[in-house]
Design an enzyme around this catalytic site. Structure first.
Site, mmCIF file in Angstrom:
data_model
loop_
_atom_site.group_PDB
_atom_site.id
_atom_site.type_symbol
_atom_site.label_atom_id
_atom_site.label_comp_id
_atom_site.label_asym_id
_atom_site.label_seq_id
_atom_site.Cartn_x
_atom_site.Cartn_y
_atom_site.Cartn_z
ATOM 1 N N HIS A 40 51.327 -83.884 20.639
ATOM 2 C CA HIS A 40 51.542 -83.789 21.893
ATOM 3 C C HIS A 40 53.187 -84.119 20.918
ATOM 4 O O HIS A 40 53.462 -84.166 20.358
ATOM 5 C CB HIS A 40 51.541 -85.780 21.303
ATOM 6 C CG HIS A 40 52.124 -86.642 22.340
ATOM 7 N ND1 HIS A 40 51.958 -88.394 22.320
ATOM 8 C CD2 HIS A 40 53.710 -86.291 22.828
ATOM 9 C CE1 HIS A 40 53.504 -88.820 23.418
ATOM 10 N NE2 HIS A 40 54.274 -87.711 23.459
ATOM 11 N N HIS A 254 51.190 -92.618 21.229
ATOM 12 C CA HIS A 254 51.915 -93.261 20.885
ATOM 13 C C HIS A 254 51.123 -94.525 20.473
ATOM 14 O O HIS A 254 51.338 -96.010 20.494
ATOM 15 C CB HIS A 254 53.141 -94.091 21.697
ATOM 16 C CG HIS A 254 54.023 -93.604 22.596
ATOM 17 N ND1 HIS A 254 54.277 -93.772 24.514
ATOM 18 C CD2 HIS A 254 55.057 -92.187 22.048
ATOM 19 C CE1 HIS A 254 54.028 -91.769 24.489
ATOM 20 N NE2 HIS A 254 55.266 -92.065 23.785
ATOM 21 N N GLU A 315 54.651 -85.735 18.683
ATOM 22 C CA GLU A 315 56.052 -86.052 19.402
ATOM 23 C C GLU A 315 57.014 -85.316 18.844
ATOM 24 O O GLU A 315 57.929 -85.721 19.391
ATOM 25 C CB GLU A 315 55.570 -87.615 19.735
ATOM 26 C CG GLU A 315 56.958 -87.858 21.563
ATOM 27 C CD GLU A 315 56.584 -88.856 21.893
ATOM 28 O OE1 GLU A 315 56.628 -90.317 21.174
ATOM 29 O OE2 GLU A 315 57.208 -89.067 23.071
ATOM 30 N N ARG A 321 64.132 -89.444 15.445
ATOM 31 C CA ARG A 321 64.488 -88.049 14.323
ATOM 32 C C ARG A 321 64.753 -88.010 13.494
ATOM 33 O O ARG A 321 64.968 -87.788 12.795
ATOM 34 C CB ARG A 321 65.923 -87.444 16.131
ATOM 35 C CG ARG A 321 64.364 -87.244 16.993
ATOM 36 C CD ARG A 321 65.879 -86.512 17.589
ATOM 37 N NE ARG A 321 65.273 -86.148 18.889
ATOM 38 C CZ ARG A 321 65.537 -85.284 19.380
ATOM 39 N NH1 ARG A 321 66.572 -84.244 19.796
ATOM 40 N NH2 ARG A 321 65.163 -84.853 21.573
HETATM 41 ZN ZN LIG Z 1 56.113 -88.533 24.362
#
Ligand SMILES: [Zn+2]
Length: 372
Positions: A40, A254, A315, A321
């Site tokens: 991902h 997720h 991800e 971040r």
């Molecule tokens: Zn994503």
């Protein structure tokens, strides 16, 4: 990029140990080390020209004079743009990323179907070019030209382009092309069946992934994404989709939203509804990634969900971040959480490598053909 020096040093030490000396022991350790497949990742460091193209495309919906010219980005610009992703791969000791267009950038709600079709073609082509330029780092995943109120049959042409022309092993499927208003039928409706028929024929899974929310009730990455993951799971639970398509595979990202945390609720609901137990009902078809950004969440995920249904992912560079001040590491450095689990060697390899290879049929990709 702001890669922590500590991570770099750790990575360098591990690489040094793995390659040291060529001794039989070192060779054996190298052989048993699982490949780390991040299933991902999104292209979130796109060149400005790419974003400008999209802005012009949207502006042209009101003023056709602003229609963008054909997109021109050099190979050098593309290579430079993905270097931050590659730096993170190296620092975190992951090997290859399944790489799709920015999820929040799909914005299927904008414009008519033709707008989504053009934007998906341009986005998928750019992903393909990145994967050709950096074939040891990325395997492409496609975006579909979904559009509110439009039957997903219109996605089949782009699906075929992604799989046959670009060699992508998967696509992202948006369960809510309306951007947070859920006006279209559920993923389990026959509305989607022609697309699923083609996916099964091509033997490619989908990651169920919404795009940006334009409903002010739902913040995107914290509410809309996780609600969509949970919603898709409940759609699957209450339907006969996988009876109709036993080979259809869906990856819920997720960490599966709220699903693992409430696994008892879902088992109980299935029981109350006289549905089969979840392992029979959907665990041959539904998989969860590890984009859960703290250790207790990963502990729970791996305790509750069968290990065969968990695929490593980060991800990165994406939704979250920053650096967690309680650990000193990036929240989305998810490999660290898996490393900290007390898994058997086989189970660790499943999470990092073999589950993704099986679910995505990755041995068909150029990346694995080269590796043998
Ligand atoms: Zn994503």
């Amino acid at each position: 990029m702001n890669v922590s020096r500590r991570d770099w040093l750790k990575g360098a030490a591990a690489l040094g140990a793995a390659w040291a000396g060529g001794s039989p022991l070192a060779a054996s350790a190298q052989q048993t080390k699982p490949l780390v497949i991040d299933c991902h990742g999104h292209y979130t460091t796109e060149p400005k020209a790419f974003l400008a193209y999209r802005q012009a495309q949207i502006a042209a919906l009101r003023d056709p004079a602003q229609k963008p010219a054909a997109l021109k980005i050099s190979d050098d610009e593309l290579a430079e743009s993905v270097q931050p992703q590659i730096d993170f791969q190296r620092a975190r000791r992951t090997d290859v990323t399944l790489f799709s267009p920015r999820a929040a950038g799909m914005r299927h709600h904008i414009g008519p179907a033709e707008t989504s079709a053009d934007w998906s073609r341009v986005s998928n082509e750019i992903i393909h070019r990145v994967c050709m330029l950096r074939p040891d780092n990325f395997i492409g995943v496609g975006q579909l030209p979904q559009s509110p109120g439009v039957r997903p049959d219109n996605c089949i042409e782009e699906l075929e382009r992604c799989v046959k022309s670009y060699g992508f092993p998967a696509i992202n499927l948006n369960p809510d092309p309306t951007g947070g208003f859920w006006r279209d039928p559920p993923l389990t409706d026959r509305w989607y069946y022609p697309l699923y028929e083609r996916m099964v024929e091509l033997d490619v899974p989908a990651m169920v992934h919404v795009s940006a929310s334009i409903n002010p009730n739902f913040q995107g990455t914290g509410a809309h994404y996780l609600a969509a993951d949970t919603t898709a799971f409940m759609q699957f639970l209450t339907s006969d989709l996988f009876k109709d398509f036993p080979a259809l595979r869906m990856v819920i990202p997720h960490g599966g939203g709220a699903v693992p945390y409430h696994w008892g609720r879902y088992r109980g609901l299935a029981q109350d509804m006289n549905r089969p137990p979840l392992d029979q009902l959907l665990l041959h078809n539904v998989f969860f990634d590890t984009c859960v950004y703290h250790q207790p969440g990963i502990d729970l995920l791996t305790k509750v969900i069968p290990i065969d249904n968990i695929l490593f992912a980060s991800e990165m560079i994406g939704a979250v971040r920053g650096i967690d001040p309680s650990t000193g590491h990036y929240y989305d450095d998810t490999k660290r959480y898996i490393d900290a689990l007390s898994l058997s060697t086989d189970d660790r390899r499943k999470v990092f490598e073999t589950n993704a290879r099986r679910v995505y049929r990755l041995d068909r990709t150029d990346y694995f053909k080269r590796r043998g």
